[in-house]
Every structure is written in structure tokens, then in C-alpha cells.
Design an enzyme around this catalytic site. Structure first.
Site, mmCIF file in Angstrom:
data_model
loop_
_atom_site.group_PDB
_atom_site.id
_atom_site.type_symbol
_atom_site.label_atom_id
_atom_site.label_comp_id
_atom_site.label_asym_id
_atom_site.label_seq_id
_atom_site.Cartn_x
_atom_site.Cartn_y
_atom_site.Cartn_z
ATOM 1 N N LYS B 198 0.853 -1.044 -0.106
ATOM 2 C CA LYS B 198 0.084 -0.130 0.177
ATOM 3 C C LYS B 198 1.107 1.509 0.104
ATOM 4 O O LYS B 198 1.572 1.561 1.155
ATOM 5 C CB LYS B 198 -1.130 -0.144 1.302
ATOM 6 C CG LYS B 198 -1.442 1.330 1.474
ATOM 7 C CD LYS B 198 -2.087 2.436 0.714
ATOM 8 C CE LYS B 198 -2.544 3.109 1.937
ATOM 9 N NZ LYS B 198 -2.183 4.227 1.812
ATOM 10 N N GLY B 253 4.524 4.011 10.184
ATOM 11 C CA GLY B 253 3.352 5.034 10.569
ATOM 12 C C GLY B 253 3.306 4.998 11.706
ATOM 13 O O GLY B 253 4.167 5.568 12.650
ATOM 14 N N SER B 254 1.800 6.399 11.706
ATOM 15 C CA SER B 254 1.945 6.599 12.926
ATOM 16 C C SER B 254 0.799 5.865 14.013
ATOM 17 O O SER B 254 0.716 4.778 13.889
ATOM 18 C CB SER B 254 0.421 8.305 12.696
ATOM 19 O OG SER B 254 -0.456 7.594 12.477
ATOM 20 N N GLY B 257 -2.966 5.307 13.012
ATOM 21 C CA GLY B 257 -2.555 4.392 11.504
ATOM 22 C C GLY B 257 -2.660 3.358 12.060
ATOM 23 O O GLY B 257 -3.073 2.408 10.960
ATOM 24 N N GLY B 258 -1.373 2.564 13.190
ATOM 25 C CA GLY B 258 -0.906 1.557 13.363
ATOM 26 C C GLY B 258 -2.009 1.042 13.966
ATOM 27 O O GLY B 258 -2.095 -0.223 13.844
ATOM 28 N N GLU B 277 5.577 -0.453 13.059
ATOM 29 C CA GLU B 277 6.640 0.662 14.085
ATOM 30 C C GLU B 277 5.641 2.061 13.800
ATOM 31 O O GLU B 277 5.275 2.471 12.687
ATOM 32 C CB GLU B 277 7.724 0.357 12.915
ATOM 33 C CG GLU B 277 8.567 1.557 13.849
ATOM 34 C CD GLU B 277 9.676 2.360 13.246
ATOM 35 O OE1 GLU B 277 9.691 1.606 11.953
ATOM 36 O OE2 GLU B 277 10.027 3.437 12.937
ATOM 37 N N CYS B 314 12.069 8.380 12.943
ATOM 38 C CA CYS B 314 11.453 7.780 13.811
ATOM 39 C C CYS B 314 11.829 7.933 15.286
ATOM 40 O O CYS B 314 11.713 7.091 16.191
ATOM 41 C CB CYS B 314 10.815 6.567 13.669
ATOM 42 S SG CYS B 314 12.341 5.384 12.128
ATOM 43 N N GLU B 407 5.030 12.187 21.009
ATOM 44 C CA GLU B 407 6.153 12.602 19.962
ATOM 45 C C GLU B 407 5.618 13.652 19.372
ATOM 46 O O GLU B 407 4.425 13.650 18.747
ATOM 47 C CB GLU B 407 6.238 11.210 18.703
ATOM 48 C CG GLU B 407 7.010 10.824 17.605
ATOM 49 C CD GLU B 407 7.072 10.288 17.219
ATOM 50 O OE1 GLU B 407 5.675 9.252 17.311
ATOM 51 O OE2 GLU B 407 7.939 10.322 15.706
#
Lengths: 542, 542
Positions: B198, B253-254, B257-258, B277, B314, B407
């Protein structure tokens, strides 16, 4: 508008002690009150006490000593443990004596795993000050293009550390080997993780006795007794999986129960790994050539396997594909004779007995199903083994016969008669994941000299975590190469609950970058002071 | 009763092609329409085509060749790839050239992993016909009691097989190394798993270009082009994780979303592993002795690290504990000077820019927060780096200052000034899981001659997957010992997404019991015909 204050809704939260009874499945009578169900407060205290044991368990020699002492004490208490377990499970002293020996062996095998230390998975990469002077340590067979070399690399040293407190959900059918002193507990302790066991309600007295033995082993080894805790009660199991200080869980049981706990583990604010062994049909395929060669031996072996332990194994063969025609008929005749002679047995508890009888009844009344040996009630407490047959074609399509491809706990199996290989393949292709998949081959097929046995093995590999040839899945050897797991719903993860690699479930890697020697864990120091198997600059030692 | 038929509710499902645009973050202007978003039908076709590639990928030499050819082609197309990525991400040709070299190196490193075959984790236990004649192969250091020996053991041989199609969710901030040709893709291909990526909406043209390169590499290696597929669009990502033929997923990603995708993976009828992650604060602790020894060097190093890549790593240090007092003041002075001189930069897209500016604003207006160098907008598209300070005491309790321990993507960091070690410990104890944790020590502390550095390292080990001493976390070397992962929310599993062991995420073990030699995979045959590292009867070879 006036509104009633509904004072009757105000209740005072007086915790009611719910008794936990040990029940004799042979009579259905309560034997004794063992303890009371754990409240939320009990769960919290047990988990916190276990968490306090984490630093002491970091000492690997102490873990090995704990496991060996536990094995010794369990063996010393053999008579009492076996008698207690038999009174609660009706599994019989011979089977339970064997299970105790297996459990003690397993504890010692994990002590060996701890001593060897390969599970720490130590990898050390010394620094590359400059890519021009030092090629990558894990040397490529084709040298990389110069511009593809990495940047100068720091010193990196990695091994695995324990996850923290592990929740173990004990099984009904193995009151020792998959319960309080079983593989989940032994592997978690080997990894350095304290354990809180949710006892199975089928054998609370055995659970308390085994927990006392493990806690005594901890004390004798100089470790906190709360390295192992035990809790009783359904709600305690739910509270346990949701406790913030629980870091992973192991489970052996049913699909609905395991899935509910898996879902709870995944829905936590901090999700945790959930290693559940849920259910398995354990399909067996007998080729036409195998049936021609050994119909009687296979029929007899199958009867012994599906009736073993009153059919209460997670690896019981639950669906057996047998060719139509005279060779298959001979096999079924031998099976019929052996199954009819198999003795009745008492299931683990009355709930399982009712489920078994209902499961057999629902399957037997499906169209085209025959019942050569009828499984059913035998007196007030026991059940008789038996089996059903169905044309395999019925299992190649959607419909009510899908019930026959679902596990039915107890001494029953389903024989599906197939007309050709394509039909057998079509049945296998529709099955969910399994712990095991078995094929019986002729001598020529097994030698690779005839037929498509290699393709069959490849197909069964997609279906299960253990593939057997010319054997029966009900024995699960404790061995380094064992894999007791499989695609969902056999297990909820890619791990095993039996064998040396079961320890891997309770660890996470940590890398140390440019950490001075004095501050490194000894496992990661140059010179290998602990004599561990390690990978250093791409080379494996030893 | 009469009921209206509501004809206006009948809609004809005409799929509307949603364009996917490549956007220049330096101008905010659309560059070109790359493709259209994938419909459910596109997703299904891509996954099925990938699944068809599974048998071809079972050939390990082909996998190694694919990875090396992909590295070669990526390197050959360097100028075009870097220019395309720069136009979409504004990361600059120097950084992107380095990222391309890293990505090619990573592909080749996984080819080496495939060649070596240690990841297959081969374990072979020959049969024990009888426990009396054959002791356990993995010999115990204390011999087990005779009655604890296992039952006669079958021949068991275990290795790991690919899981199946892997879904990869690409990152915004590494259009190459953590996107289409990145570590998730490379490790999945190394394991034998086809990949459907994706693409991240921030660099669709780069994604298409890289997918074309990987597909060409597959074709040149004699593998199906659909070994790698790429999809665009938010809904395509949701459809992908729910596809029955997808067997595992990797994500960078975030946290929101994750977590949403993790939840979807866990809620499937057949749950699948989701290696995400998600986010990390990457705390840094500077001891009083280190500040006294090297205040200026540490201040300068910190500025370089948190502004690297416009703070879009990250592993950016997001919270730095610095002692109160004059040594810490000197450090902050050096940091102030270096941060004020750091050049402005363009963030990956306008949404990130808005989030960054809002995040800085919300943090800066908290009580007791000062802003020595103000991070903020620089013209229409760029942002300036900067940092905030706060008394560490503010971070030791519940309240609005907890925002400072979350973060904030972009070139900003938070300096927490602590009065004593207990205060610093109290801040660290409240942090969630991290990818990295760093400590700066004095020479004497690093030598273990002074202070409590060993305890500090042990504490940071609980907090993160990588612990650094006297360095900065923003470089993540591709190396066998690397671990790029950490306790949740740093990652959703215990695995790494960088380094050789990343391949382990896409495999499951299978054991073969009593399987005749002719039908065994060659990896498991006696005599080790493929020359693999193996464990046989408890001994490791080589």
C-alpha cells in the site's frame, strides 16, 4: 417532572467468596472445597507479586535450578499428585503417571535450554569505522557495488530479554503437562518470566498442589515464591488478561474461549502477544495404495489413536479420508472391530460429556451419514467410543455437512470415503488450520517411487504445523524439533507450545549500541565469558 | 400498512476513478496524476496474483537472485529514482542518494540471509527407539532420573516455511528504505512471501517507479512480475488488511493509523500477525558528570540529531533530560547556538507542516515552558528548527504536560531540566515504549568506575528496543545485530523492521514426523545436502 430516586439500585459491594469445588467426574459428586474464586483484588496482588520476582529471575543459573528442583519435587510427590489428578479427571493412574514423567522431563529439558543459552540469540557486530577499510562482516557472495556499502557502522550487540509476567491458561485434558507445571509455565520460567496461572476448573485441587510444589521449588532455589501464582474463576481469567503488568499469555483450550481472550489481549491499551492453542481436526489421508497394502493395520492403529485418553487429545484424528472400494472396506471393517472392542471411559467432566453426546447426535443425523459403531452414553458417567462415515463428496461443498469438519472432543472420529484423489484434495482444501496432518502411504509411495506423495506432503504442509507419515498424531514428543502449533485456529500465533523453541514466545530482542564493555551484559562481552552460542561479525560460534 | 418503496435509495454502483496525484511539497502544486486509487476489485486481483507467485518463490536461489537484481536495477536507475523522490518529498538529492544506497545494500544483505539459510532454523531429532538405550540427544548436565525419560521418540525434523502474501504499508519519511523497495518488502521476499504494497500518498510516483523496478527484477529472474504489487488509496489499505489471502502485514507510520490496522488484523476471522512500527519519543538522558565533561559537544550533537532530515525520523530524540545548574546551562547554550544556525527545511507535505506548527504551539503555551529557539514557519513552505525547555518536575505527574512526552514529528525537541537523579528516573518511569533510549555518560561512568551507569542501562533496557551510550539514535545501521523495534507503541510485536532478523516475521515452523527421506524437503535430509546451519540431535552445526 418528579423522578423516583430508586434507592434499591444502591448496592453495597460486599465481595462474596465463591467456593471452588473439586468434583469427581466418575460420580459427579463434590469431593472438597479447594479454595475460593479470585477477586479483582486477588488478581492484582498475584500479578504485582509476580512482577516483583522479575529481577531475581534475571539470574539464569537460578532459573535452571528452579526448573530442575521443580521436576525433582514433582517426581517426589508423584503418588499424591497422581491420586489427586485422577480423582478430579478420571484419566487413570497409568496415564497420569506417564504425564507426570513427561512433565518432569519437560521441566528438565527447559533447564537444559537455559544452560545452553542459544535462545538468547546473541548477535554481535563490531563497528566498521569506514566502509573502505572493512567490508560488511556478513560477507556477500557477490561483493556489493562500492556505492552500495553502508555508512560507517557503530558497535551493535543484541540478545533477548524476558517480556515480564506471563499469564498461563491451563488446559482441561492435561492436568499436569499443559497446566500449572506444564509447558507454558516451564518455558516462561526458562525465559525469565514469572507466571500467574489461571487454573482450569476441572482440576482445582491438582492445580493448588502443583502450584505449592512450584512455589516450594522457588523458595528452595532462593527465588521468591510468587515466581509462580495460581488463580481460580472465570472472571479472574478475564481480569488477568487485562492487567497492565501482564506482558504475554499462553492458552490451551477451546476456540470460543481462546478467541475471546485473544481478542481481549489485542484490545488492551498496550496489546500483548497471546499464544493460544485452540482447536484442531487433525485430518488423516489414507492413499488407495496404502489401504491395499495395510488395511487392517491402519484400521487398528486409527482405533487406538482416536480412543486414546477417551478421545480427549487436541491431536485426536477427527477426520479420516479413506478410499471407497474393497481395500477401504477392509480398513473400515478392521476399524469397526477394534472400535467396538475399545473400552468405555469417563470424560473429564459432565459438561464435556453432554457436549460429546450432543455433538455425536447432531452429526449422526446428517443425510448420508452412517454409524458403524455408535458412540454414546455408557451408564451414568462413562461413554463408549465409536465412529461415523460419510461420502467425501458431501464435504466438498457448503452446507450442513461442514459440521463434520469441526472438532468434536471425545472418542469419536469421522470416516470420509473418497472416490478419487481430486475428491480427497477438495476436502483437504476446505479445511481450516490444524495442529497436525497425517498421510498413510504404501511402501512404494513412501520411497518416492510411485504416486504423488511429494505433492501430498507439500499440500499437508500448508494445512498444519506437524506433518506425519504412516503414524498417528496423538503422541506429541517433547523434543527440540517438535512443533505443536499450526495455522489458525490451531494456534493464534506462529509459535509452538511443546519443544525447546517454545521459550521464544516470552522474549524480546534488545540491541546495545556503542555500549562500553563494563556496562554490557556479560552475554554480549567480547571473549564470550559465559560460553554462549553466538553470531559474531556474521560467523556462528560454535 | 402501506409502505413506500423508496426508489431513490437504489443507486447504481458506477466506480468513480479517484485520481492519485504527485504533489511538490516545496510549492504545494500537483505535479502529475500518477494513477487512480485501487478499488476493492483491484485489491482482490493484486492479492490473488501475488498468491499465485508463492510456488515460484519457494525456490531459494531465485529469491536471492531477485533481491540482488532488484538492488542492481535500483542502483542503475539512481538518477531517475532520486529525482522523482526529491520532487515529491523535498528530502534533497544527497539524503535520497544515501537512502537509495542503503536500500540497495539492504536488498543485497537479505540475499545473503537467503543464501546462508540460518533463518530456516532447521532442527533435526533422530528417533529414539527406546529411552533405555538412547539418552536424550540434548544431553542434560545433570542426568535425568530414569523414570523421567521420555517415551520412545519419533524422527522429527523442523524448519520454517513462508507465511504467504505479505501486505506492506509504506512510510512517509523514507520513500525508498521503508517503502516499496524497503526493509519490509526485502525481508518478506527473502522469506519467500510475495508482497502487495500500500503506497504512501506522499510519494506515489516514486512508489510506481520502484514497483516497476522490482517487477522487472522479478521478470529478469524468471519469477512472476506479480511477486510485487502496489496499490494506492486509503480504502485500498483497509481492504488489503482484510483480504483472506493476506497472511501478514508490515507497517511504518503513525500510532492512530497503525493501531487501526493492527485492530483490523486482529479482528479478522483468521487473525494475522501485524508488525507495525508506530511511534517513539526516543528519550535521552545526560548525566551530570557527562554535562560537566562535554556540555558543548553534547549540545552540538543533539542539535544535529534532532534537525536531521528536518526532524522527520522515527528515531528523532524528542525528550532530553539535562541536569539543572551551570553545566546543563552550558549544554543548553551550545544547543541554542547550533539550533539557531540550523537551516530551515521543507516537511514532507502540507498536512505534516500544519501538524508540526500546531504541535509546537500547543506545547509552547504550557505553563513553565520556555522557547530558547522557536520552531516555526519559514516562508510559505519551510519550517525552522527549534526547541522547548521545561522543568523535569512537570513531567513527573499527571496533567497537561504529558503532551510533552508525546512524539511531535518535525524539527523540535523538548529539554527537561532535572534537579536530581530521582527526578530523572521518575520521568523515564512514566514513558511508554520506545524504539531507542540513549544515555550520555562521563568517561569514568562509561568505564563503570563511578556512578550507577549499569542500573541506568538496565532501566533503559525496559524502556526501548535499542539502547545507546554516548551517541545519537537517528542513524539505524543495517546490520545483523540491529534491532529496530521496542515495547508498544514503538512496535506492535516483538520483531524488528531493520536488520537480518527482520526475515523472521514472515515465517512459521513446520515439523515432519517419521517422513521418509525421499519425501523430505532437502533442507531436512541427512547429510545436509544444501550445507545449511542446522541443529541435529542437540548439536549445532556448524
Amino acid at each position: 417532572m418528579f423522578r423516583l430516586r430508586e434507592p434499591w439500585r444502591f448496592t453495597v459491594a460486599v465481595p462474596v467468596a465463591v467456593p471452588v469445588w473439586s468434583v469427581d467426574p466418575r460420580t459427579g459428586k463434590q469431593r472438597e472445597q479447594v479454595t475460593v474464586e479470585a477477586t479483582a483484588d486477588h488478581v492484582d496482588k498475584a500479578v504485582r507479586a509476580a512482577a516483583d520476582a522479575v529481577p531475581a529471575l534475571a539470574h539464569r543459573p537460578a532459573r535452571a535450578a528452579l526448573l530442575r528442583t521443580a521436576a525433582d519435587l514433582l517426581t517426589a510427590e508423584r503418588d499424591r499428585v497422581v491420586a489427586t489428578a485422577d480423582a478430579e479427571t478420571a484419566l487413570g493412574p497409568a496415564r497420569l503417571g506417564g504425564e507426570l514423567a513427561r512433565t518432569a522431563y519437560q521441566l528438565r529439558a527447559f533447564a537444559d535450554v537455559v544452560d545452553e543459552g542459544a535462545f538468547l540469540d546473541v548477535i554481535i557486530d563490531h563497528a566498521h569505522p569506514s566502509p573502505a577499510t572493512a567490508p560488511p562482516a556478513n560477507a556477500a557472495r557477490t561483493p556489493p557495488a562500492p556505492d552500495a556499502l553502508p555508512a560507517p557502522r557503530p558497535d551493535l550487540r543484541r540478545y533477548k530479554v524476558p517480556l515480564g509476567v506471563v499469564a498461563v491458561y491451563a488446559a482441561s485434558n492435561f492436568p499436569l503437562a499443559f497446566s500449572v507445571p506444564g509447558g507454558d509455565t516451564a518455558s516462561a520460567l526458562a525465559a525469565g518470566c514469572p507466571v500467574v496461572v489461571k487454573a482450569h476448573p476441572g482440576h482445582p485441587a491438582t492445580s493448588e498442589l502443583c502450584a505449592a510444589i512450584l512455589r516450594r521449588a522457588a523458595a528452595e532455589t532462593g527465588l521468591p515464591e510468587d515466581t509462580v501464582g495460581v488463580l481460580h474463576g472465570f472472571q479472574a481469567g478475564v481480569d488477568l488478561i487485562e492487567h497492565p503488568l501482564v506482558s504475554a499469555a499462553g492458552f490451551t483450550g477451546s476456540i470460543p474461549g481462546g478467541r475471546a481472550l485473544y481478542d481481549a489481549a489485542a484490545a488492551r491499551p498496550r496489546p500483548i502477544p497471546f499464544h493460544g492453542e485452540l482447536g484442531s481436526l487433525n485430518p488423516v489421508l489414507v492413499t488407495a495404495a496404502a489401504a491395499a497394502e495395510r488395511a487392517e493395520a491402519i484400521g487398528g492403529g486409527l482405533a487406538a489413536s482416536f480412543t486414546l485418553g477417551v478421545g480427549q487429545f487436541c491431536t485426536k484424528p477427527g477426520l479420516v479420508l479413506i478410499p471407497a472400494g474393497s481395500d477401504g472396506d477392509r480398513l473400515v471393517t478392521a476399524l469397526t472391530r477394534a472400535a467396538a472392542e475399545a473400552p468405555p471411559g469417563v470424560l473429564l467432566d459432565d459438561r464435556m460429556r453432554r457436549h460429546f453426546l450432543a455433538g455425536v447426535r447432531d452429526r449422526a443425523r446428517l443425510p448420508d451419514v452412517t454409524v458403524p459403531v455408535e458412540p454414546g452414553a455408557d451408564g451414568e458417567a462413562a461413554v463408549r467410543p465409536g465412529f461415523l462415515t460419510v461420502p467425501a463428496l458431501r464435504l466438498t461443498q457448503d452446507g450442513p455437512h461442514e459440521l463434520l469438519t469441526q472438532e468434536c472432543f471425545g472418542p469419536v472420529t469421522v470416516i470420509a470415503r473418497y472416490d478419487n484423489d481430486a475428491e480427497a484434495d477438495a476436502v483437504l482444501a476446505r479445511l481450516p488450520g490444524n495442529l497436525t496432518a497425517t498421510v498413510h502411504l504404501s511402501t512404494a509411495e513412501a520411497a518416492g517411487e510411485q504416486g504423488t506423495a511429494a505433492e501430498l506432503i507439500a499440500g499437508l504442509t500448508r494445512l498444519a504445523g506437524r506433518v506425519l507419515v504412516n503414524g498417528w498424531p496423538t503422541g506429541v514428543a517433547v523434543a527440540p524439533a517438535q512443533h505443536h502449533g499450526g495455522p489458525y485456529p490451531a494456534t493464534t500465533s506462529q509459535s509452538t507450545s511443546v519443544g525447546g523453541t517454545a521459550v521464544e514466545r516470552w522474549l524480546r530482542p534488545v540491541a546495545y549500541q556503542d555500549t562500553p564493555p563494563a556496562l554490557l551484559p556479560p552475554e554480549l562481552r567480547d571473549g564470550n565469558p559465559l560460553g554462549l552460542p553466538r553470531r559474531v561479525d556474521g560467523q556462528r560460534y560454535p
